[in-house]
Design a protein around this motif. Structure first.
Motif, PDB file in Angstrom:
ATOM      1  N   SER A 141      -6.468  19.146   4.316  1.00 17.15           N
ATOM      2  CA  SER A 141      -7.042  17.714   4.706  1.00 17.15           C
ATOM      3  C   SER A 141      -8.443  17.626   4.208  1.00 17.15           C
ATOM      4  O   SER A 141      -9.166  18.602   4.443  1.00 17.15           O
ATOM      5  CB  SER A 141      -6.989  17.461   6.087  1.00 17.15           C
ATOM      6  N   ALA A 142      -8.873  16.645   3.609  1.00 19.36           N
ATOM      7  CA  ALA A 142     -10.167  16.439   3.179  1.00 19.36           C
ATOM      8  C   ALA A 142     -10.952  15.930   4.039  1.00 19.36           C
ATOM      9  O   ALA A 142     -12.250  15.700   3.892  1.00 19.36           O
ATOM     10  CB  ALA A 142     -10.213  15.322   1.982  1.00 19.36           C
ATOM     11  N   TYR A 143     -10.235  15.682   5.393  1.00 18.90           N
ATOM     12  CA  TYR A 143     -11.358  15.306   6.566  1.00 18.90           C
ATOM     13  C   TYR A 143     -11.133  16.340   7.598  1.00 18.90           C
ATOM     14  O   TYR A 143     -10.315  16.032   8.478  1.00 18.90           O
ATOM     15  CB  TYR A 143     -10.683  13.776   7.076  1.00 18.90           C
ATOM     16  N   VAL A 170     -23.957  18.305   6.355  1.00 19.12           N
ATOM     17  CA  VAL A 170     -23.728  19.865   6.571  1.00 19.12           C
ATOM     18  C   VAL A 170     -22.168  19.939   5.937  1.00 19.12           C
ATOM     19  O   VAL A 170     -21.173  19.006   6.468  1.00 19.12           O
ATOM     20  CB  VAL A 170     -23.653  20.243   8.132  1.00 19.12           C
ATOM     21  N   SER A 171     -22.043  21.016   5.122  1.00 16.40           N
ATOM     22  CA  SER A 171     -20.730  21.242   4.497  1.00 16.40           C
ATOM     23  C   SER A 171     -19.605  21.775   5.538  1.00 16.40           C
ATOM     24  O   SER A 171     -20.080  22.883   6.139  1.00 16.40           O
ATOM     25  CB  SER A 171     -20.732  21.925   3.153  1.00 16.40           C
ATOM     26  N   ILE A 172     -18.386  21.172   5.642  1.00 18.27           N
ATOM     27  CA  ILE A 172     -17.410  21.842   6.563  1.00 18.27           C
ATOM     28  C   ILE A 172     -16.432  22.316   5.693  1.00 18.27           C
ATOM     29  O   ILE A 172     -15.828  21.669   4.473  1.00 18.27           O
ATOM     30  CB  ILE A 172     -16.952  20.679   7.255  1.00 18.27           C
ATOM     31  N   TYR A 173     -15.771  23.501   6.056  1.00 17.46           N
ATOM     32  CA  TYR A 173     -14.736  24.035   5.327  1.00 17.46           C
ATOM     33  C   TYR A 173     -13.419  23.112   5.504  1.00 17.46           C
ATOM     34  O   TYR A 173     -13.159  22.633   6.340  1.00 17.46           O
ATOM     35  CB  TYR A 173     -14.306  25.474   6.071  1.00 17.46           C
ATOM     36  N   THR A 174     -12.542  23.172   4.349  1.00 18.94           N
ATOM     37  CA  THR A 174     -11.299  22.863   4.241  1.00 18.94           C
ATOM     38  C   THR A 174     -10.392  23.750   3.599  1.00 18.94           C
ATOM     39  O   THR A 174     -10.845  24.586   3.083  1.00 18.94           O
ATOM     40  CB  THR A 174     -11.302  21.289   3.545  1.00 18.94           C
ATOM     41  N   LYS A 175      -9.176  23.619   3.826  1.00 19.21           N
ATOM     42  CA  LYS A 175      -8.369  24.573   3.324  1.00 19.21           C
ATOM     43  C   LYS A 175      -7.871  24.235   2.024  1.00 19.21           C
ATOM     44  O   LYS A 175      -8.397  23.217   1.463  1.00 19.21           O
ATOM     45  CB  LYS A 175      -6.972  24.372   4.028  1.00 19.21           C
ATOM     46  N   PRO A 176      -7.477  25.154   1.035  1.00 23.63           N
ATOM     47  CA  PRO A 176      -7.323  24.993  -0.465  1.00 23.63           C
ATOM     48  C   PRO A 176      -6.462  23.610  -0.619  1.00 23.63           C
ATOM     49  O   PRO A 176      -5.376  23.548   0.268  1.00 23.63           O
ATOM     50  CB  PRO A 176      -6.582  26.197  -0.964  1.00 23.63           C
ATOM     51  N   ASN A 177      -6.643  22.720  -1.593  1.00 24.05           N
ATOM     52  CA  ASN A 177      -5.635  21.826  -1.453  1.00 24.05           C
ATOM     53  C   ASN A 177      -4.191  21.902  -2.051  1.00 24.05           C
ATOM     54  O   ASN A 177      -3.636  21.119  -2.179  1.00 24.05           O
ATOM     55  CB  ASN A 177      -6.594  20.747  -2.597  1.00 24.05           C
ATOM     56  N   THR A 178      -3.997  23.194  -2.322  1.00 24.50           N
ATOM     57  CA  THR A 178      -2.685  23.648  -2.703  1.00 24.50           C
ATOM     58  C   THR A 178      -1.957  23.959  -1.191  1.00 24.50           C
ATOM     59  O   THR A 178      -0.839  24.104  -1.270  1.00 24.50           O
ATOM     60  CB  THR A 178      -2.670  24.858  -3.570  1.00 24.50           C
ATOM     61  N   ASP A 179      -2.652  24.119  -0.130  1.00 22.27           N
ATOM     62  CA  ASP A 179      -2.058  24.500   0.959  1.00 22.27           C
ATOM     63  C   ASP A 179      -1.456  23.318   1.663  1.00 22.27           C
ATOM     64  O   ASP A 179      -2.231  22.016   1.710  1.00 22.27           O
ATOM     65  CB  ASP A 179      -3.194  24.961   1.894  1.00 22.27           C
ATOM     66  N   GLN A 210      -5.851  21.552  11.646  1.00 24.17           N
ATOM     67  CA  GLN A 210      -7.024  22.013  11.976  1.00 24.17           C
ATOM     68  C   GLN A 210      -7.217  22.748  10.671  1.00 24.17           C
ATOM     69  O   GLN A 210      -6.579  23.441  10.055  1.00 24.17           O
ATOM     70  CB  GLN A 210      -7.007  22.974  12.978  1.00 24.17           C
ATOM     71  N   GLN A 211      -8.757  22.688  10.339  1.00 22.35           N
ATOM     72  CA  GLN A 211      -8.855  23.292   8.980  1.00 22.35           C
ATOM     73  C   GLN A 211      -9.879  24.697   9.190  1.00 22.35           C
ATOM     74  O   GLN A 211     -11.157  24.566   9.219  1.00 22.35           O
ATOM     75  CB  GLN A 211      -9.999  22.275   8.311  1.00 22.35           C
ATOM     76  N   LEU A 212      -9.203  25.689   9.429  1.00 23.90           N
ATOM     77  CA  LEU A 212      -9.692  27.130   9.576  1.00 23.90           C
ATOM     78  C   LEU A 212      -8.895  28.028   8.709  1.00 23.90           C
ATOM     79  O   LEU A 212      -7.743  27.841   8.599  1.00 23.90           O
ATOM     80  CB  LEU A 212      -9.449  27.568  11.096  1.00 23.90           C
ATOM     81  N   PRO A 213      -9.771  28.884   8.147  1.00 22.14           N
ATOM     82  CA  PRO A 213      -9.112  29.763   7.347  1.00 22.14           C
ATOM     83  C   PRO A 213      -7.896  30.578   8.158  1.00 22.14           C
ATOM     84  O   PRO A 213      -8.383  31.030   9.306  1.00 22.14           O
ATOM     85  CB  PRO A 213     -10.265  30.505   6.613  1.00 22.14           C
TER      86      PRO A 213
END
Length: 810
Positions: free
Chosen positions: A705-707, A692-701, A807-810
């Motif tokens: 985190s990739a985890y 199941v794909s989980i959202y992460t913030k843009p890598n420029t943020d 935390q990885q939420l938009p």
């Protein structure tokens, strides 16, 4: 030589002889010892000799001699004091010049010795010390004025060795190696930094702050305090942890506990108290056996009851009372028996409100209240609110309380309660109302009992139970239920009606009951009324089937989460989010409520805790369109409040949504994809699966985190350890979660010894492993989980204590 000349010569000789035998010369002589004194030393001495130089037999009379010795004030300040002055009295002494008078006669040829002391205040010299002989009245006959003055000189040199650094040189220090013992030779300006920053008396104020006062000036002594006395301090100057175990104000709390407060942190002043004020203390720190007589006989709250006999010595308190009486008699209760106030002629007790309609009297000198009920109050509970005041002080000190009165009698009395079935309802769903009629009177009901319930527009009666002696019918929106069977005294009877929701909206409902021989509820106008129920009916809804693990509770050995919170009865029946301690976690709509039966389930489907599920806009995942709290089971399934069904979210239409899951001490996650949802339990969305794909913030943020979730042996779980209301987990650094856990432990009022291994039981955010106990140190402590997550995080290659998991939420 003729006879006249011989006579003249003889008279002249006799005159000279007469003067000689009456002559009395008094001299003064002063000597310094030592000539040079160390600055700060109080051992300076000047020896003064007053001598009677008479060669005959005349004494220097008592009260005749008044020598004056003057010192240079620029060197000694105002420190001159008499040391040895037997046979003399001090007429005046301003600390710079001293005048004495003899109280004992000085015999011919004898000297009287005086020793004067001074302190070396300022460096300088040599400067002159002057001794001048003065007299009370005329000089003695034959006094030689050349002997009336004497001088010496003194020098004040820089201080010598000061071994303990207290500003008092060793030469004058009574304990040269004890920095907390010094004498009058101390010069604060010469004290070392170590001494200045130390706290000799343990009152939390540095030595230097005490010696220099609020204005920082040692010379202005009005605001200075004593560094050697724990009971002498300016409370606003506290900067150190107090250590004094004394009790200056006698309130039974040690000085250190007052100054340091409940959190044992003197700088966090919200819970600190004043060690010099016997009415300022934290009761949990007080030992009554250690209180002084002064505290015991004082009255801090001015309620007229001294502290020692007052259950609440800092707060005037009145407690509620109960009274049972019957119609036709007068009941009484001593309302002061459980209050802080004592019966007295200076006490006043007056009624301030309540529902009772009968006759009320109060007696301040006995504390008793009497009540005579009305006929209509039979079988009911009424109340009398009162205010009690100590009028011996100005302004009066008062407190409020309520007397709840149960009135018995010989009539049935009806009351009614109403309950609505739990759950979520949408258009055209059925739900039930349960109406319970109670007979609170002393005899059974007689005749017909009638319930009237007017349904709100949009609801329609479907059916009613028929096996309880009730019969129900509907006329438009009015539902009428009747019963002729008797309800015994103290008994009750219920009827359940089923209604259909023909419209969406919020429905409010209540019912009334009358008849059955109740002397008050005799018709619809006087009917006893029920509580108001609220039911929300949605226009439409969607359902979602979810699974997730909480790392704090997860056990990789059996692949289940622990349910300690449930087994200890700590999980609340009402969801916790969007309010109180969890106001930071959004919640939309009315509170979800579960039941004790749901929380009684054991095994894999036992409830672990509440979680919050959000549906977010498929085109804008920052927008939360709906949220609902659900229950998470040991196996990770998220279910509705019935403990079985998949989660149902109301007033949201069939569409695709991003799904976010939050928990009160874990980092939230969101799906990377939007999922189509409808009003049917859809295929499982398993957040524990790596597929199941989980959202992460843009890598420029900077918070990327990739985890977004923690990997536990190939199973994913929410990152735990978030003891504070924020969006990250951190072990060390600003706003770290370890500090929040420690605060719960160290501020608990029962942790009187501030133990790190103290255990606080409860439903707490700081309980990171969800076992019901918050522990900072020791077995099963909550810090280990936090430490392990930080140090094993794949992105913390350098094993930094202050690494942050975002935390990885938009």
């Amino acid at each position: 030589m003729n006879i006249l000349k011989k006579i003249r010569i003889l008279l002249a000789c006799l005159t000279l002889f007469s003067v000689k035998i009456k002559a009395q010369d008094v001299s003064i002589n002063i000597i310094n010892q030592p000539a040079t004194l160390t600055q700060g030393s109080a051992l300076g001495r000047v020896m003064v000799d007053i001598c009677n130089n008479d060669g005959g037999s005349r004494n220097a009379a008592v009260g005749k001699l008044r020598p004056l010795i003057s010192f240079p004030s620029s060197l000694v300040g105002n420190t001159v004091v008499p040391i040895t002055f037997v046979g003399w009295t001090v007429l005046s002494n301003d600390g710079q010049s001293i005048r004495l008078e003899n109280t004992v006669a000085i015999a011919p040829g004898e000297c009287s010795h005086i020793v004067l002391g001074y302190t070396g205040v300022n460096i300088g010299g040599p400067l002159t010390v002057t001794g001048t002989m003065g007299f009370n009245g005329p000089q003695t006959v034959g006094n030689l004025t050349g002997n009336d003055n004497s001088t010496t000189s003194i020098t004040i040199a820089a201080g010598g060795t000061d071994s303990d650094g207290d500003g008092d040189p060793d030469v004058s220090d009574p304990a040269a190696n004890d920095p907390c013992s010094w004498g009058v030779g101390q010069v604060v300006a010469n004290a070392t930094l170590v001494w200045r920053n130390a706290d000799c008396d343990g009152d939390g104020v540095t030595n230097y702050a005490e010696a220099t006062g609020l204005d920082g000036n040692p010379a202005t002594t009005a605001d200075n305090t004593d560094p050697k006395s724990a009971c002498s301090l300016n409370i606003t100057q506290v900067t150190l942890m107090a250590t004094s175990s004394g009790d200056c104000d006698g309130d039974g709390v040690t000085n250190k506990d007052e100054i340091n407060g409940l959190d044992r942190n003197p700088l966090a002043t919200f819970d600190n108290t004043n060690p010099l004020d016997l009415c300022s203390y934290n009761a949990v720190d007080q030992v009554i056996a250690n209180t002084s007589q002064t505290w015991r006989t004082s009255d801090c709250d001015k309620d007229g009851n001294t502290n020692f006999t007052d259950p609440n010595p800092k707060s005037p308190t009145a407690n509620n009372d109960v009274l049972t009486t019957s119609f036709g008699s007068t009941g009484s209760v001593n309302v002061l028996l459980n209050d802080d106030f004592l019966p007295n002629i200076t006490l006043s007790i007056t009624r301030s409100g309540g529902t009772a309609q009968g006759t009320v009297t109060f007696s301040p000198t006995t504390g008793f209240m009497t009540y005579s009920p009305l006929t209509s109050e039979q079988g009911s509970t009424v109340s009398v609110s009162y205010i009690v005041c100590n009028t011996a002080v100005s302004p009066s000190v008062c407190a409020n309380a309520v007397v709840n009165i149960t009135v018995t009698g010989s009539s049935p009395r009806l009351s009614i309660t109403k309950a609505v079935s739990s759950g979520l309802y949408s258009l055209f769903d059925n739900f039930t109302y349960t109406l319970t009629v109670n007979n609170t009177g002393s005899v059974p009901t007689s005749g017909m009992i009638i319930i009237k319930d007017t349904l709100q527009m949009g609801l329609a009666l479907v059916s009613a139970t028929v096996n309880t002696g009730w019969g129900c019918s509907a006329s438009g929106q009015l539902v009428t239920c009747t019963r002729t069977n008797s309800i015994p005294a103290g008994g009750s009877s219920s009827v359940t009606i089923t209604v259909a929701a023909l419209q969406a909206g919020t429905f409010y409902n209540k019912a009334g009951v009358y008849g059955g021989g109740d002397p008050v509820a005799i018709n619809g106008s006087t009917a006893a009324q029920s509580n108001v129920t609220t039911t929300f009916v949605a226009q439409f809804s969607v359902r979602v089937t979810l699974k997730v693990f909480l790392k704090g509770a997860y056990n990789p050995t059996d692949g289940l989460m622990q349910d300690n919170l449930r087994s200890q009865g700590l999980i609340p029946l009402v969801q916790p989010y969007g309010k109180g301690a969890y106001a930071d976690i959004p919640h939309i709509g009315p509170d979800e409520i579960t039941t004790s039966d749901v929380l009684a389930v054991t095994g894999n489907n036992a409830i672990v805790d509440w979680v919050s599920v959000e549906l977010r806009d498929k085109n804008n995942p920052t927008s939360i369109l709906a949220s609902r709290s659900g229950l998470i089971q040991r196996d990770g399934d998220i279910v509705d409040v019935d403990g079985v069904s998949c989660l149902r979210l109301m007033n949201i239409s069939n569409n695709s949504y991003y799904i976010a899951i939050r928990h009160r001490n874990h980092l939230a996650v969101m799906s990377a994809l939007s999922y189509p949802l409808s009003d049917a339990c859809f295929n499982l969305i398993d957040f524990t699966s790596p597929s199941v794909s989980i959202y992460t913030k843009p890598n420029t943020d900077p918070e990327f985190s990739a985890y977004p979730m923690m990997d536990v042996g190939g199973i994913r779980a929410l990152w735990g350890g978030n003891a504070s209301p924020d969006r990250f987990v951190i072990y060390q650094g600003p706003n770290n979660d370890r500090t929040f856990v420690g605060s719960v432990i160290l501020t608990d009022p029962n942790n009187t010894e501030s133990l790190n291994n103290y255990m606080v039981n409860g439903y707490l955010r700081a309980d990171l492993n969800l076992d019901g106990n918050t522990i900072l140190q020791g077995p099963n402590n909550d810090i280990n989980l936090l430490f392990n997550e930080i140090f094993t995080h794949p992105e913390n290659a350098e094993k930094l204590n202050n690494f942050i998991i975002f935390q990885q939420l938009p």
